[in-house]
Design a protein around this motif. Structure first.
Motif, mmCIF file in Angstrom:
data_model
loop_
_atom_site.group_PDB
_atom_site.id
_atom_site.type_symbol
_atom_site.label_atom_id
_atom_site.label_comp_id
_atom_site.label_asym_id
_atom_site.label_seq_id
_atom_site.Cartn_x
_atom_site.Cartn_y
_atom_site.Cartn_z
ATOM 1 N N ALA A 143 43.930 22.092 57.397
ATOM 2 C CA ALA A 143 45.361 21.905 57.163
ATOM 3 C C ALA A 143 45.650 20.459 56.768
ATOM 4 O O ALA A 143 46.423 20.197 55.836
ATOM 5 N N PHE A 144 45.015 19.517 57.457
ATOM 6 C CA PHE A 144 45.215 18.099 57.154
ATOM 7 C C PHE A 144 44.641 17.748 55.790
ATOM 8 O O PHE A 144 45.264 17.014 55.014
ATOM 9 N N VAL A 145 43.462 18.268 55.503
ATOM 10 C CA VAL A 145 42.830 17.982 54.209
ATOM 11 C C VAL A 145 43.698 18.490 53.065
ATOM 12 O O VAL A 145 43.948 17.777 52.082
ATOM 13 N N LEU A 146 44.181 19.727 53.175
ATOM 14 C CA LEU A 146 44.987 20.292 52.097
ATOM 15 C C LEU A 146 46.311 19.558 51.942
ATOM 16 O O LEU A 146 46.744 19.260 50.826
ATOM 17 N N GLY A 147 46.962 19.248 53.062
ATOM 18 C CA GLY A 147 48.292 18.661 52.994
ATOM 19 C C GLY A 147 48.326 17.164 52.799
ATOM 20 O O GLY A 147 49.117 16.652 52.012
#
Length: 276
Positions: A143-147
């Motif tokens: 989630a952090f990587v994508l966002g």
């Protein structure tokens, strides 16, 4: 019909040049996704090869419900979330709190001044920010990587993860809060009052094998054509000092050509049903 749809139609129809173009279009972004999830370049190379094979053999099922890369990310994320091989951080169940203690242990009182000092400090920074991500559970990490790393919209990221945008935003916020708290209390780039400095971690990092003089994995990594290199990526650290910016400040890593060639060779070998 969009350019992407036309390209995929040609690839599915047996146009080998179009198929190679699809692979070259997707290989570097998928490699960067894998690298942020599995930490080590060698493991990311293997994961990227597997993801590309899955993408290509399912290409006929793409219906342009999302951009081609977004669709490929969905396949890649599913593979990476279910990957049986664990990163060293995952295997040791190292938390952000444990990692903070680890960074404090052996921190020198002065910047490293030996050979290749600047390069090794750069390698420590890049390696450390990779390791930080590994302290998150896979769900929060992706989630952090994508966002925050890839800066995708919550709509696209939620579609990739097959969850609602509201659920995605909640997951992302949990990851953000944990990363901000860790970086704010630990990283001197984010907070000048924090204790850790890359140049003061060099000696310890070399001693325990986290970085290798003369063999930098990330600082000397190949980048995509026209992509930003280490210096360009690091330049943003002089403008931005928030946690996400520090974790984002990596070059535009390129997937090794040998792995792309291996994917093409496998597809041509007949071992895989091409474009089911």
């Amino acid at each position: 019909m969009s350019d992407e749809e036309e390209l995929v139609e040609r690839a599915v129809g047996g146009d080998k040049a179009a198929l190679e173009e699809v692979i070259h279009l997707l290989q570097d972004p998928l490699y960067r996704l894998a690298l942020r999830m599995v930490w080590r370049p060698a493991d990311a190379e293997d994961a990227t090869q597997e993801i590309l094979i899955r993408v290509v053999t399912r290409l006929a099922s793409w219906r342009a419900e999302a951009k081609l890369l977004t669709w490929a990310y969905r396949i890649g994320v599913n593979y990476l979330l279910n990957l049986r091989r664990k990163t060293p951080q995952e295997a040791s169940e190292l938390s952000l709190e444990d990692f903070r203690d680890d960074l404090a242990d052996g921190l020198a009182t002065a910047d490293y001044a030996g050979p290749e000092a600047a390069l090794l400090a750069q390698e420590v920074r890049l390696s450390c920010t990779q390791a930080v991500l590994q302290c998150l559970g896979r769900g929060e990490r992706v989630a952090f990587v994508l966002g925050e790393i890839f800066e995708l919209s919550s709509t696209d990221a939620a579609w990739i993860l097959d969850i609602t945008p509201a659920a995605y935003r909640k997951r992302l916020e949990r990851a953000r809060q944990r990363i901000r708290a860790f970086m704010g209390s630990t990283c001197g780039i984010v907070n000048p009052q924090a204790f850790c400095r890359c140049a003061r971690r060099v000696q310890k990092a070399v001693a325990i094998g986290r970085v290798a003089p003369g063999r930098p994995l990330l600082s000397a990594h190949a980048v995509s054509p026209s992509g930003r290199g280490v210096a360009d990526a690091a330049a943003q650290l002089h403008r931005l000092h928030d946690a996400a910016a520090v974790l984002r400040a990596h070059p535009d890593y390129a997937a090794p050509q040998a792995k792309t060639d291996a994917v093409l060779a496998l597809l041509r070998s007949g071992r895989f049903p091409l474009l089911e």
